[in-house]
Design a protein around this motif. Structure first.
Motif, PDB file in Angstrom:
ATOM      1  N   ILE A   1      -7.930  -1.542  -0.484  1.00  0.00           N
ATOM      2  CA  ILE A   1      -7.897  -0.372  -1.573  1.00  0.00           C
ATOM      3  C   ILE A   1      -6.787   0.369  -1.531  1.00  0.00           C
ATOM      4  N   GLU A   2      -6.780   0.875  -0.092  1.00  0.00           N
ATOM      5  CA  GLU A   2      -5.558   1.834  -0.021  1.00  0.00           C
ATOM      6  C   GLU A   2      -4.466   1.527  -0.446  1.00  0.00           C
TER       7      GLU A   2
ATOM      8  N   GLN B   1       0.272   1.076  -3.970  1.00  0.00           N
ATOM      9  CA  GLN B   1       1.365   0.194  -4.756  1.00  0.00           C
ATOM     10  C   GLN B   1       1.096   0.773  -6.307  1.00  0.00           C
ATOM     11  N   ILE B   2       0.057   1.232  -6.749  1.00  0.00           N
ATOM     12  CA  ILE B   2      -0.267   1.645  -8.157  1.00  0.00           C
ATOM     13  C   ILE B   2       0.459   2.951  -8.156  1.00  0.00           C
ATOM     14  N   ASN B   3       0.638   3.852  -7.303  1.00  0.00           N
ATOM     15  CA  ASN B   3       1.153   4.999  -7.248  1.00  0.00           C
ATOM     16  C   ASN B   3       2.840   4.792  -7.166  1.00  0.00           C
ATOM     17  N   GLN B   4       3.223   3.874  -6.572  1.00  0.00           N
ATOM     18  CA  GLN B   4       4.483   3.473  -6.694  1.00  0.00           C
ATOM     19  C   GLN B   4       5.045   2.907  -7.966  1.00  0.00           C
ATOM     20  N   LEU B   5       4.439   2.044  -8.514  1.00  0.00           N
ATOM     21  CA  LEU B   5       4.384   1.358  -9.931  1.00  0.00           C
ATOM     22  C   LEU B   5       4.443   2.709 -10.938  1.00  0.00           C
ATOM     23  N   GLN B   6       3.663   3.507 -10.891  1.00  0.00           N
ATOM     24  CA  GLN B   6       3.731   4.691 -11.943  1.00  0.00           C
ATOM     25  C   GLN B   6       4.751   5.401 -11.801  1.00  0.00           C
TER      26      GLN B   6
ATOM     27  N   GLN C   1     -15.263  -6.212   7.716  1.00  0.00           N
ATOM     28  CA  GLN C   1     -14.928  -6.746   6.538  1.00  0.00           C
ATOM     29  C   GLN C   1     -14.890  -5.617   5.490  1.00  0.00           C
ATOM     30  N   GLN C   2     -15.778  -4.396   5.606  1.00  0.00           N
ATOM     31  CA  GLN C   2     -15.560  -3.261   4.788  1.00  0.00           C
ATOM     32  C   GLN C   2     -14.384  -2.559   5.236  1.00  0.00           C
ATOM     33  N   LYS C   3     -14.018  -2.208   6.267  1.00  0.00           N
ATOM     34  CA  LYS C   3     -12.733  -1.727   6.724  1.00  0.00           C
ATOM     35  C   LYS C   3     -11.623  -2.336   6.297  1.00  0.00           C
ATOM     36  N   GLU C   4     -11.773  -3.685   6.160  1.00  0.00           N
ATOM     37  CA  GLU C   4     -10.662  -4.549   5.655  1.00  0.00           C
ATOM     38  C   GLU C   4     -10.358  -4.352   4.355  1.00  0.00           C
ATOM     39  N   ILE C   5     -11.488  -4.346   3.522  1.00  0.00           N
ATOM     40  CA  ILE C   5     -11.549  -4.005   2.125  1.00  0.00           C
ATOM     41  C   ILE C   5     -10.885  -2.602   1.982  1.00  0.00           C
ATOM     42  N   GLN C   6     -11.250  -1.809   2.644  1.00  0.00           N
ATOM     43  CA  GLN C   6     -10.963  -0.281   2.320  1.00  0.00           C
ATOM     44  C   GLN C   6      -9.297  -0.276   2.511  1.00  0.00           C
ATOM     45  N   ILE C   7      -8.866  -1.119   3.604  1.00  0.00           N
ATOM     46  CA  ILE C   7      -7.453  -0.836   3.832  1.00  0.00           C
ATOM     47  C   ILE C   7      -6.844  -1.383   2.595  1.00  0.00           C
TER      48      ILE C   7
END
Length: 101
Positions: free
Chosen positions: A84-85, A90-95, A76-82
């Motif tokens: 987040i990445e 997506q944030i970088n693309q929007l910026q 679950q932690q790995k899934e959450i980390q993925i």
């Protein structure tokens, strides 16, 4: 069915023969009681051994369950980390899109 009853009768007779043999051999009541006590002690040892085996098996099962839960948490932690990445990407693309305008 009759064979079982005959066998049970023979077993009972054999068991009573052991006690009778002890009495007939000149053994007295303390010897018989000691013999019975030793039988009970042996039965107690067997029960203790079985109990310890069950306790060990239960501890083993609990350890396995704990490992499975830990693996699930790590997954679950790995899934959450993925996730987040992916969000960072997506944030970088929007910026970049905002900066281009």
């Amino acid at each position: 069915m009759d064979n079982k009853m005959d066998k049970n009768k023979k077993n009972i007779k054999q068991k009573s023969d052991v006690v009778s043999t002890l009495v007939e051999a000149g053994n007295n009541l303390p010897d018989i009681l000691q013999f019975i006590g030793q039988l009970l002690t042996t039965a107690g040892d067997v029960i203790t051994t079985v109990g310890q085996t069950i306790a060990l098996e239960q501890a083993k099962q609990e350890q396995i369950q704990s490992q499975l839960e830990k693996q699930e948490q790590e997954r679950q932690q790995k899934e959450i980390q993925i996730q987040i990445e992916e969000m960072k990407h997506q944030i970088n693309q929007l910026q970049k899109q905002i900066n281009v305008r």
